[in-house]
Design a protein around this motif. Structure first.
Motif, PDB file in Angstrom:
ATOM      1  N   MET A 223      49.025  42.593  45.574  1.00 11.97           N
ATOM      2  CA  MET A 223      49.421  41.713  44.483  1.00 11.97           C
ATOM      3  C   MET A 223      48.304  41.494  43.477  1.00 11.97           C
ATOM      4  O   MET A 223      47.122  41.471  43.820  1.00 11.97           O
ATOM      5  CB  MET A 223      49.906  40.377  45.037  1.00 11.97           C
ATOM      6  N   VAL A 224      48.707  41.323  42.229  1.00 10.38           N
ATOM      7  CA  VAL A 224      47.789  41.062  41.128  1.00 10.38           C
ATOM      8  C   VAL A 224      48.355  39.891  40.332  1.00 10.38           C
ATOM      9  O   VAL A 224      49.570  39.697  40.260  1.00 10.38           O
ATOM     10  CB  VAL A 224      47.614  42.326  40.243  1.00 10.38           C
ATOM     11  N   PHE A 225      47.469  39.076  39.762  1.00  5.74           N
ATOM     12  CA  PHE A 225      47.901  37.899  39.012  1.00  5.74           C
ATOM     13  C   PHE A 225      48.217  38.280  37.562  1.00  5.74           C
ATOM     14  O   PHE A 225      47.426  38.965  36.914  1.00  5.74           O
ATOM     15  CB  PHE A 225      46.838  36.814  39.063  1.00  5.74           C
ATOM     16  N   VAL A 226      49.369  37.832  37.093  1.00  6.79           N
ATOM     17  CA  VAL A 226      49.818  38.147  35.741  1.00  6.79           C
ATOM     18  C   VAL A 226      50.038  36.859  34.962  1.00  6.79           C
ATOM     19  O   VAL A 226      49.863  35.756  35.489  1.00  6.79           O
ATOM     20  CB  VAL A 226      51.118  38.990  35.772  1.00  6.79           C
ATOM     21  N   GLU A 227      50.428  37.019  33.718  1.00  8.31           N
ATOM     22  CA  GLU A 227      50.622  35.878  32.833  1.00  8.31           C
ATOM     23  C   GLU A 227      51.578  34.862  33.453  1.00  8.31           C
ATOM     24  O   GLU A 227      52.610  35.218  34.025  1.00  8.31           O
ATOM     25  CB  GLU A 227      51.186  36.361  31.498  1.00  8.31           C
ATOM     26  N   GLY A 228      51.202  33.602  33.353  1.00 13.77           N
ATOM     27  CA  GLY A 228      52.014  32.550  33.944  1.00 13.77           C
ATOM     28  C   GLY A 228      51.559  32.152  35.330  1.00 13.77           C
ATOM     29  O   GLY A 228      52.160  31.281  35.965  1.00 13.77           O
ATOM     30  N   GLU A 244      45.857  38.887  34.456  1.00 11.21           N
ATOM     31  CA  GLU A 244      44.814  37.861  34.323  1.00 11.21           C
ATOM     32  C   GLU A 244      43.438  38.494  34.506  1.00 11.21           C
ATOM     33  O   GLU A 244      43.236  39.339  35.376  1.00 11.21           O
ATOM     34  CB  GLU A 244      45.041  36.767  35.359  1.00 11.21           C
ATOM     35  N   THR A 245      42.475  38.074  33.689  1.00  3.78           N
ATOM     36  CA  THR A 245      41.121  38.612  33.765  1.00  3.78           C
ATOM     37  C   THR A 245      40.151  37.567  34.318  1.00  3.78           C
ATOM     38  O   THR A 245      40.515  36.405  34.515  1.00  3.78           O
ATOM     39  CB  THR A 245      40.637  39.064  32.380  1.00  3.78           C
ATOM     40  N   SER A 246      38.912  37.982  34.530  1.00  2.00           N
ATOM     41  CA  SER A 246      37.894  37.086  35.076  1.00  2.00           C
ATOM     42  C   SER A 246      37.566  35.944  34.125  1.00  2.00           C
ATOM     43  O   SER A 246      37.094  34.888  34.545  1.00  2.00           O
ATOM     44  CB  SER A 246      36.618  37.872  35.388  1.00  2.00           C
ATOM     45  N   ILE A 275      38.179  38.748  42.130  1.00  2.00           N
ATOM     46  CA  ILE A 275      38.079  39.455  40.856  1.00  2.00           C
ATOM     47  C   ILE A 275      37.594  40.873  41.138  1.00  2.00           C
ATOM     48  O   ILE A 275      36.514  41.076  41.679  1.00  2.00           O
ATOM     49  CB  ILE A 275      37.105  38.756  39.885  1.00  2.00           C
ATOM     50  N   VAL A 276      38.424  41.862  40.785  1.00  2.00           N
ATOM     51  CA  VAL A 276      38.099  43.274  41.008  1.00  2.00           C
ATOM     52  C   VAL A 276      38.115  43.999  39.668  1.00  2.00           C
ATOM     53  O   VAL A 276      39.123  43.959  38.956  1.00  2.00           O
ATOM     54  CB  VAL A 276      39.099  43.933  41.978  1.00  2.00           C
ATOM     55  N   ALA A 280      41.946  39.641  37.927  1.00  3.73           N
ATOM     56  CA  ALA A 280      42.231  38.716  39.027  1.00  3.73           C
ATOM     57  C   ALA A 280      43.295  39.310  39.945  1.00  3.73           C
ATOM     58  O   ALA A 280      44.441  39.516  39.535  1.00  3.73           O
ATOM     59  CB  ALA A 280      42.697  37.381  38.473  1.00  3.73           C
ATOM     60  N   ALA A 281      42.899  39.574  41.185  1.00  2.36           N
ATOM     61  CA  ALA A 281      43.816  40.162  42.161  1.00  2.36           C
ATOM     62  C   ALA A 281      43.929  39.250  43.372  1.00  2.36           C
ATOM     63  O   ALA A 281      43.088  38.375  43.601  1.00  2.36           O
ATOM     64  CB  ALA A 281      43.325  41.542  42.589  1.00  2.36           C
TER      65      ALA A 281
END
Length: 405
Positions: A223-228, A244-246, A275-276, A280-281
């Protein structure tokens, strides 16, 4: 190309049988490229031989990797027409065999199946190579099983992925150690208390999500974090989605590729995030192709991120309050013993009939809820004990001062 290369995992136009004989019938082909160790030197195109009209191309520098990759692209063509696949190498040493073992193939349809292959280029050329083909099913179409280029793991990042470690700076995933403090969501550093997956020598297939400033490689279920603030499996990400970024901003995904990499690592942190490569993961995977658990077509609205984080409560509690967890054991496939059993149980449950899934899940949810409450209670008692201890020390100090005066 005029835009970054994209990959669709399903054909954008399905073959149609309802068109009249005078209309063009669209079909899909799959182009699979294995580059050498210098992907940025490779460019290729597919064009129509009748008028040299370029149907699809990957321009020089589009593959900006520093190591070999496997890239696939689904392209729509007109059935029965003649095309040519052309590939170039800027350095003039081809894609094989001094600096890797690159090659290229085009398959009829959307699967990498040997009997569906229209053309194959070995990669053993100098500056350029090309092959003509017709957009029609080859002889023996559909008679062999799919090619399996690499085992697919679902719980990891590759060894070359980078994290930011407190006091060390950027460190490749394969160099991370238990106890390292890594950057997580929110700009904080947290200790790695476990590796859900830790296998340095295996080769697996990863999805490569490329943005304007960076890229993230991870397995399709990770899973990776996305908008929202949503956490979704990588397989659901599409070109145009925002990850999502660092810096707690969002960056648009410009292209998606499949690559084969060495190593399989999944660092676990207390927050369940990491953070990879600046993205953001999650520490976890989804067990279905969705953000939430779906049972028999019913969306429970239970997010896999929260479920996985809850399943990790006993492990996290142990490593936070009882043991330093600087050593751990893994299965032969590199899965942590802490993770292996609950992962197998969860997968087994999800493979049952929906009614049985509900019955089996209910006690698990009760147990996890109890564990969560116990953790909160323990945390409150710990904070209370620290407060009382500090207050007693302060009172004792005050009494000593009064006594001495």
């Amino acid at each position: 190309p005029s835009s970054s290369p994209t990959v669709s995992f399903k054909p954008s136009v399905s073959p149609s049988t309802s068109m009249s004989p005078t209309e063009a019938v669209k079909i899909s082909v799959l182009a699979v490229i294995y580059t050498d160790d210098f992907p940025s030197e490779t460019s290729w195109s597919i064009f129509q031989t009748s008028d040299n009209d370029v149907i699809f191309d990957i321009s020089l520098g589009a593959y900006d990797n520093t190591t070999s990759i496997r890239s696939e692209h689904i392209i729509d063509l007109v059935q029965g027409r003649n095309y040519k696949f052309s590939i170039l190498d800027q350095f003039g040493d081809g894609m094989c065999c001094q600096y890797g073992n690159g090659n290229a193939s085009v398959y009829y349809g959307t699967e990498e199946i040997l009997s569906n292959r229209l053309i194959h280029l070995s990669g053993n050329f100098t500056s350029a190579d090309s092959r003509p083909f017709t957009a029609e099913p080859p002889e023996g179409y559909g008679t062999f099983p799919p090619v399996n280029p690499a085992p697919i793991s679902n719980l990891c990042f590759p060894g070359i992925a980078k994290c930011h470690v407190l006091g060390k700076g950027e460190v490749q995933m394969k160099e991370l150690k238990l106890g390292d403090s890594v950057l997580v969501r929110g700009g904080f550093y947290e200790r790695i208390y476990s590796f859900g997956h830790n296998q340095a020598e295996s080769k697996s297939e990863f999805l490569r999500l490329t943005t304007a400033s960076t890229y993230l490689e991870l397995t399709k279920d990770h899973m990776v974090f996305v908008e929202g603030g949503h956490s979704v499996p990588a397989s659901l990400i599409k070109v145009g989605d925002r990850v999502e970024t660092s810096s707690r901003n969002y960056s648009v995904v410009k292209s998606i590729d499949r690559v084969v990499r060495k190593g399989a690592f999944a660092p676990f942190t207390p927050s369940g995030s990491i953070i990879v490569n600046g993205v953001a993961a999650s520490s976890y995977v989804a067990l279905q192709d969705s953000e939430t658990l779906v049972i028999g077509g019913f969306d429970t609205n239970l997010k896999f991120q929260s479920l996985a984080h809850s399943f990790e409560i006993p492990h996290r509690f142990w490593c936070s309050y009882i043991s330093s967890c600087l050593k751990e054991q893994y299965t032969v496939t590199g899965i942590s013993h802490w993770v292996s059993f609950p992962l197998h149980v969860a997968k087994w449950i999800l493979g049952q009939h929906p009614s049985l899934i509900f019955l089996l899940s209910l006690p698990l949810f009760i147990i996890l809820s109890t564990l969560s409450n116990l953790k909160i209670l323990t945390l409150c008692l710990t904070i209370g004990a620290i407060f009382c201890f500090s207050k007693n020390r302060f009172d004792l100090k005050q009494n000593n001062i009064k006594f001495l005066s």
